[in-house]
Design a protein around this motif. Structure first.
Motif, PDB file in Angstrom:
ATOM      1  N   PHE A 124       5.009  78.428  29.341  1.00  0.00           N
ATOM      2  CA  PHE A 124       6.125  78.641  28.436  1.00  0.00           C
ATOM      3  C   PHE A 124       6.331  80.153  28.387  1.00  0.00           C
ATOM      4  O   PHE A 124       5.550  80.869  27.774  1.00  0.00           O
ATOM      5  CB  PHE A 124       5.769  78.059  27.060  1.00  0.00           C
ATOM      6  N   ILE A 137       8.829  75.940  30.656  1.00  0.00           N
ATOM      7  CA  ILE A 137       9.990  76.454  29.917  1.00  0.00           C
ATOM      8  C   ILE A 137      10.154  77.954  30.147  1.00  0.00           C
ATOM      9  O   ILE A 137       9.189  78.719  30.043  1.00  0.00           O
ATOM     10  CB  ILE A 137       9.831  76.181  28.395  1.00  0.00           C
ATOM     11  N   ILE A 165      15.212  67.364  28.670  1.00  0.00           N
ATOM     12  CA  ILE A 165      13.894  66.910  29.149  1.00  0.00           C
ATOM     13  C   ILE A 165      13.925  65.485  29.723  1.00  0.00           C
ATOM     14  O   ILE A 165      13.023  65.090  30.463  1.00  0.00           O
ATOM     15  CB  ILE A 165      12.853  67.008  27.995  1.00  0.00           C
ATOM     16  N   ASN A 222       5.870  71.216  25.781  1.00  0.00           N
ATOM     17  CA  ASN A 222       5.073  72.041  26.679  1.00  0.00           C
ATOM     18  C   ASN A 222       3.631  71.528  26.766  1.00  0.00           C
ATOM     19  O   ASN A 222       3.075  71.380  27.859  1.00  0.00           O
ATOM     20  CB  ASN A 222       5.115  73.495  26.198  1.00  0.00           C
ATOM     21  N   ALA A 273      16.160  77.845  28.634  1.00  0.00           N
ATOM     22  CA  ALA A 273      16.698  77.897  27.268  1.00  0.00           C
ATOM     23  C   ALA A 273      17.304  79.274  27.029  1.00  0.00           C
ATOM     24  O   ALA A 273      16.628  80.288  27.183  1.00  0.00           O
ATOM     25  CB  ALA A 273      15.582  77.612  26.260  1.00  0.00           C
ATOM     26  N   PHE A 281       9.547  72.451  21.213  1.00  0.00           N
ATOM     27  CA  PHE A 281       9.281  73.074  22.517  1.00  0.00           C
ATOM     28  C   PHE A 281       7.779  73.094  22.802  1.00  0.00           C
ATOM     29  O   PHE A 281       7.333  72.759  23.888  1.00  0.00           O
ATOM     30  CB  PHE A 281       9.812  74.516  22.533  1.00  0.00           C
ATOM     31  N   MET A 298      12.559  80.889  28.560  1.00  0.00           N
ATOM     32  CA  MET A 298      13.452  81.044  27.411  1.00  0.00           C
ATOM     33  C   MET A 298      13.865  82.496  27.222  1.00  0.00           C
ATOM     34  O   MET A 298      13.012  83.373  27.095  1.00  0.00           O
ATOM     35  CB  MET A 298      12.726  80.540  26.153  1.00  0.00           C
ATOM     36  N   CYS A 354      17.798  69.302  23.336  1.00  0.00           N
ATOM     37  CA  CYS A 354      16.444  69.441  23.890  1.00  0.00           C
ATOM     38  C   CYS A 354      16.038  68.133  24.589  1.00  0.00           C
ATOM     39  O   CYS A 354      15.485  68.148  25.703  1.00  0.00           O
ATOM     40  CB  CYS A 354      15.521  69.737  22.723  1.00  0.00           C
ATOM     41  N   ILE A 385      12.767  73.948  32.497  1.00  0.00           N
ATOM     42  CA  ILE A 385      13.738  73.944  31.404  1.00  0.00           C
ATOM     43  C   ILE A 385      14.141  75.392  31.132  1.00  0.00           C
ATOM     44  O   ILE A 385      13.284  76.257  30.934  1.00  0.00           O
ATOM     45  CB  ILE A 385      13.142  73.322  30.127  1.00  0.00           C
TER      46      ILE A 385
END
Length: 256
Positions: free
Chosen positions: A37, A199, A160, A192, A169, A188, A201, A156, A167
Motif C-alpha cells: 500500500f 494500492i 476491487i 490490503n 486511488a 483500504f 494512492m 471502492c 488499485i
C-alpha cells in the motif's frame, strides 16, 4: 521470484511544444510489490497526478517504461490498453464517478457485466465485496440516496470487484469529512490486509498517507524522499510524514 506488480523505469513526461516545454516528470523510477500500500505525496504542481495518469493509462509517457503485472503499458495499442485497464486496474476517484441512474449494486457490477461474466457469478462477487466493506444494506439504493462516505465505499467495491492487479486511488478522501475519510481508509487497510490488494494512492493529506506502508515524496517531477512505515504506529508514521513535508520547503499548505 519477482513479486513487483508495478515497475516504473526512467519515466519522463513533457508537455507543450517547442515554444514552451514543461517537464512534468523527470526520470522517475520505483517499484511496488504485490500486496503493498504505497502513497504518493507532493505539493501542487509536483507531478504526482501526472505520474498517476501515466500509470493509469490515461496519459502517455514521453520516455521510459511502466510495467504492470509483467506487461509494458507504454508499448500497447489503444485496443490493448482498453482491455488491460478493464482487467488489471481498479480506480477510486475523489468525486466517486458513480452512475446516478444505477443502484449501488449495479454500479459495482458494471465492470463484471462489461466483461461478460455470468449473472450468478456477478451476484456472488458483488455480495462478497459488499460484505467486506459493510455496505450490504445500501446495494439497492441510488447514489443520491447515500452519503459521501458510502458513495466512496461503493466506488471502492467497484474498484476491487474485478480482482485487479493494482488499485489506483486519486485523492480518495478529498471530498469526504474526517469520519468518512477514516472509514474509507480503514476499508483500504482491510482490502490490503485480507485480500493482499496492491494500492497506489495519490494524496496531499498526511493523515490519509499515514495509512500506507510507504510514501514516495515528489518534488519538481522527481522523487525527493521516501519514508517506510516499518513497525511504526500510525501516529509515529504520521509525525515522520510531517517532518518530510516540512523539508519539502514550507509547502505544507499544499501538502496537508
Amino acid at each position: 521470484m519477482n513479486d513487483n506488480i508495478l515497475k516504473v523505469e526512467n519515466l519522463d513526461k513533457y508537455y507543450g511544444n517547442k515554444g514552451s516545454i514543461t517537464k512534468a516528470i523527470n526520470n522517475i523510477s520505483f517499484n511496488v510489490r504485490k500486496g503493498e500500500f504505497v502513497g504518493i505525496m507532493g505539493p501542487s504542481g509536483s507531478g504526482k497526478t501526472t505520474l498517476l495518469n501515466c500509470i493509469s493509462t490515461i496519459d502517455k509517457v514521453t520516455t521510459g517504461s511502466i510495467n504492470i503485472n509483467g506487461s509494458d503499458i507504454t508499448k500497447m495499442k489503444a485496443k490493448q490498453i482498453e482491455k488491460f485497464r478493464r482487467d488489471e486496474l481498479g480506480f477510486v476517484f475523489q468525486d466517486f464517478n458513480l452512475l446516478d441512474t444505477l443502484t449501488s449494486y449495479e454500479n459495482i457490477a458494471l465492470a463484471l457485466t462489461i466483461k461478460g461474466e455470468q449473472h450468478s457469478e456477478i451476484d456472488k462477487k458483488v455480495k462478497r465485496v459488499a460484505l467486506r466493506l459493510g455496505i450490504e444494506d445500501i446495494l439497492e439504493k441510488y447514489p443520491y440516496q447515500i452519503s459521501g462516505g458510502q458513495k466512496q465505499k461503493v466506488a471502492c467495491a467497484r474498484a476491487i470487484v474485478t480482482s485487479p492487479s493494482l488499485i489506483l486511488a486519486d485523492e480518495p478522501t478529498g471530498a469526504l469529512d474526517s469520519k468518512s475519510s477514516r472509514m474509507l481508509l480503514e476499508s483500504f487497510e482491510k482490502l490490503n490486509k485480507e485480500l493482499s490488494a496492491t494500492i497506489l494512492m495519490v494524496t496531499h493529506d498526511a493523515f490519509t498517507a499515514s495509512y500506507a506502508h510507504r510514501i514516495l515524496f515528489i518534488k519538481d517531477g522527481r522523487i525527493f524522499n521516501e519514508v517506510v512505515r516499518g513497525n511504526d504506529l500510525r501516529k509515529e508514521f504520521f509525525d515522520r510524514i510531517i517532518e518530510v513535508v516540512t523539508l519539502l520547503g514550507g509547502d505544507s499548505e499544499n501538502v496537508l
